[in-house]
Each structure stands twice: as C-alpha cells, then as structure tokens.
Write a protein that holds these residues in place. Structure first.
Motif, short mmCIF file in Angstrom:
data_model
loop_
_atom_site.label_atom_id
_atom_site.label_comp_id
_atom_site.label_asym_id
_atom_site.label_seq_id
_atom_site.Cartn_x
_atom_site.Cartn_y
_atom_site.Cartn_z
N GLU A 1 -6.65 7.80 -0.71
CA GLU A 1 -6.72 6.60 -1.58
C GLU A 1 -5.67 6.77 -2.68
OE1 GLU A 1 -6.83 3.52 -3.07
OE2 GLU A 1 -8.57 3.23 -1.77
N THR A 2 -4.58 6.05 -2.52
CA THR A 2 -3.41 6.21 -3.40
C THR A 2 -3.70 5.75 -4.83
OG1 THR A 2 -2.28 5.47 -1.41
CG2 THR A 2 -0.90 5.97 -3.29
N SER A 3 -4.74 4.95 -5.02
CA SER A 3 -5.02 4.47 -6.38
C SER A 3 -5.75 5.52 -7.21
CB SER A 3 -5.83 3.18 -6.33
OG SER A 3 -7.08 3.38 -5.72
N VAL B 1 -1.93 5.70 5.41
CA VAL B 1 -0.64 5.35 4.81
C VAL B 1 -0.10 6.50 3.97
CG1 VAL B 1 0.40 3.84 3.04
CG2 VAL B 1 -0.92 2.84 4.91
N THR B 2 -0.94 7.07 3.12
CA THR B 2 -0.46 8.14 2.24
C THR B 2 -0.78 9.53 2.79
OG1 THR B 2 -0.49 6.73 0.29
CG2 THR B 2 -0.72 9.05 -0.16
N SER B 3 -1.52 9.61 3.90
CA SER B 3 -1.87 10.95 4.40
C SER B 3 -0.94 11.46 5.49
CB SER B 3 -3.32 10.98 4.89
OG SER B 3 -3.56 10.05 5.92
N LEU B 4 -0.47 10.58 6.38
CA LEU B 4 0.28 11.05 7.55
C LEU B 4 1.55 11.80 7.14
CD1 LEU B 4 0.01 10.88 10.69
CD2 LEU B 4 1.70 9.05 10.60
N GLY B 5 1.66 13.03 7.61
CA GLY B 5 2.83 13.85 7.29
C GLY B 5 2.64 14.70 6.05
#
Ligand SMILES: Cc1ncc(COP(=O)(O)O)c(C=O)c1O
Length: 370
Positions: A147-149, A175-179
């Motif tokens: 959770e990017t927020s 979205v923000t986790s992959l890689g």
C-alpha cells in the motif's frame, strides 16, 4: 502560437512513490528504432518480454503480459474482466489504493464488501476470511500487497491458500511490490496480479504487467456479457502469445524496449538478490529516519522496504520541506494522499534501492529540518 523550446527536463533523484530513476540501459533502449507491431523482429521481443514476465511474476501457467496502460487501468481491466454487474467482491482497504479498488468495483456495479484497517496497519487476514465466510458467493477478493499510501505490506499467502478451493478469485495489486519484495503469483494462488513498470521493476511509466491464473482465464471465458474490448484478455493473448500474432492495438515500441531492458536487468541481478537489495536500502533509510527522531507510519512488522511513509513532525511544514528537497537537492519525495495525516513518502525503488541513495535522502532531509 509561438513554438516553445524543446523540453529539457532537469536531473532529479526520484525518491517519491514512483516513478523512480531508471538504469541508463533502460533510458537508452527507449531511443531505438520504432518497429511495426507485426514486424517479426518486434514479435520476437514480445515473446521474450512475456517469458521474462512469467519468471518475474513466478507464474509458470496461465498468462503474463504487459498492458499498454497505467497501473490504474490494469486494476480496472482486471475487475472489469472478472466481475459482472451484481457480483460480490470483498476488498481489503488499508489506504488510498484499497479505496481506489472499491471505487472501481462500485462503478462496475459490483456489490462491495469492504474490510478496513487503520492507516499504518495491514488488513487482518482473519477479518478478510471472516468476510469471505459471511459472503462465500463472492466472485473475487482484492487486496493491495504494497500500500503505497502508507508503506504497509499486506500478507497474501494465507489468503490464496484459503481461497483456492472456493469460487472466489484472489486479486492482488502488486504495483509497488513486484521486483522489490517477494511476489509468488502461482505459489500464493493469486488469480489476477497486476503491476506497473515505473516502480521496483525499474522501467518507465506506461506499461502494466499482469499475470492471470488458469481459473481467472476460465472465468473470463465463461462471462455472460463481453469484457471491455481494449482490455479483452483473450484478444490480448492472441496478440502477445499466440503465433502468428493477431492485431489488437498498436503496442508502444519504446515502452516495450524499456520494459524488455528493465526485465533483463531484473533477471540478471536475480529476484532474490533484488529483494535483498531493496530490504537493505529500506532498513538503512528507516533506521536513519528514527535516528532523526522521526516516526514511521507503518507498524514495525508490516513495513515495506521500498516505500516508507514518515509522519511530518510537529512544527514542520511538510510541503515546504518537500519543496526545499526538490529545489536545493534535486530530490523528489512524496506527500500524503487524501485522508492521511501529513506525511512524507520516501521510495527507494529499482535503481534507487541502495544505501547510498538512502543516505543522500537522509542527509538532505536532516539539512531541511535543521
Ligand atoms: C498500490 C498502487 N496501486 C495502483 C497505482 C496506480 O498506478 P498508476 O499511477 O500507474 O495508474 C499506484 C500508483 O502509485 C499504486 O501505488
């Protein structure tokens, strides 16, 4: 109208919630000659990109391809393809992007069951499973892995295991986790997993890799009403995977080159090594922030290394500090999203996930606070 000068963007250190700076190899790849979308040389690159994506998502079966879109469109594409009006979806909400999933589900005419957690915490898996026991007919359960927020990591594995034998498909925002941190699309039982290229994958904005399980593909094939044309996964499969390819839309060649190069970099480094690099950089940043007396929003056991939300201390002007970081140090950090207390959101993603970048941000922040 007078023609403005050609754009000359300044150099920035992008340490906000994304985009992040890219490796020079990715930057250079975008400038290569444009090819037509059915050119055999281009199609070979598509094959390689799709194969590398399966490896990065850790999905041997089903389908993996990049949409020519943002992360938001991948979020919407998945829900639109998996849900039909009136279907029930359970959504875990622990911040802004969980709320966005709810908004999309509402617009699709789904019956929404929201399971919320306070900012800084993950949604308890037990609460999500309780909601599932109360709504066993739910067609999907969706959560945001990173959770990017808020900088919180949502546990996924147990959810996937519990939903495997049910009719409920697991949708996960990666979205923000992959890689950046471990994602195991197949082993964790994720049915629709979507990401984007401008964060920990180290690519540029504009493509959204997705991975679908065999049962998600089956669900899509059995729809009563057709899915949106632009994001019809069967038509996309005929272009991206079936050979010879069948035209669906004009895939943006520079974005494909950038993604191809970014995926090569990820696989050359190795996923585990990349996760370790993000973990080390995030730990260095978070330790440094605490040394400066700053408070991290996320609970200690639930923190993401690649995105840290820090509370703006009493008496400081969060917006003014961000403006100084940009103007005096060329460093971008994010602010809080709607509904959150005043925050700085610091991302160390992709090429920026290093202790060196962490210490540059810490030094600049200390200077701006002093
Ligand atoms: C967790 C999460 N989901 C979805 C999105 C939306 O992605 P985009 O901005 O590429 O549409 C973002 C963007 O920051 C995000 O962080």
């Amino acid at each position: 109208v007078s023609v403005p000068a050609s754009v000359r963007p300044p150099e920035r250190l992008l340490c906000g919630p994304g985009p992040a700076n890219v490796d020079p190899r990715v930057q250079e790849a975008m400038g290569r000659p444009i090819l037509g979308y059915l050119d055999p040389d281009f199609v070979r690159m598509l094959d390689e990109a799709a194969e590398m994506l399966q490896a990065v998502f850790r999905r041997g079966d089903g389908l993996a391809l990049p949409l020519s879109s943002t992360g938001t469109a991948a979020m919407e594409a998945g829900l639109a393809a998996l849900l039909e009006p009136g279907d029930t979806i359970i959504v875990g909400v622990a911040g802004y992007f969980g709320a966005r999933l709810c908004e999309i589900a509402r617009r699709l005419g789904a019956a929404l069951v929201e399971v919320s957690a306070p900012l800084g915490k993950a949604v308890p898996v037990e609460a999500l499973l309780d909601a599932h026991r109360a709504h066993p007919d739910a067609r999907a359960l969706a959560v945001v892995h990173a959770e990017t927020s808020t900088g919180v990591r949502q546990p996924i594995e147990e959810l996937g295991a519990a939903l495997q034998e049910t009719e409920t498909l697991l949708v996960v925002d990666c979205v923000t986790s992959l890689g950046g941190i471990e994602v195991e699309a197949e082993a964790w039982g994720i049915d629709y997993c979507y990401s984007c290229t401008q964060k920990c994958l180290g690519g540029v904005t504009g493509m959204a890799p997705v991975a679908l399980s065999p049962r998600a593909l089956e669900r899509m094939r059995g729809r009563r009403s057709p899915a949106p044309f632009a994001f019809d996964f069967e038509l996309l499969r005929r272009y991206w995977v079936e050979r010879p390819p069948v035209y669906h839309h004009t895939v943006p060649a520079p974005s494909v080159y950038a993604l191809h190069e970014a995926l090569r970099l990820v696989l050359e480094e190795g996923l585990e090594a990349r996760w370790r690099r993000h973990a080390k950089a995030g730990a260095a940043l978070q330790a440094g922030l605490e040394r400066l007396g700053l408070e991290i929003l996320a609970d200690e056991g639930a923190r993401l290394p690649q995105l840290t939300a820090v509370k703006v201390p009493e008496g400081a002007d969060g917006q003014a500090v961000r403006a100084r970081l940009l103007a005096e140090h060329g460093i971008e950090v994010g602010g809080g999203l709607a509904g959150a207390p005043p925050l700085w959101r610091i991302g160390l993603m992709g090429a920026n996930a290093s202790e060196e970048v962490a210490s540059r941000v810490l030094g600049a922040l200390e200077g701006c606070l002093g």
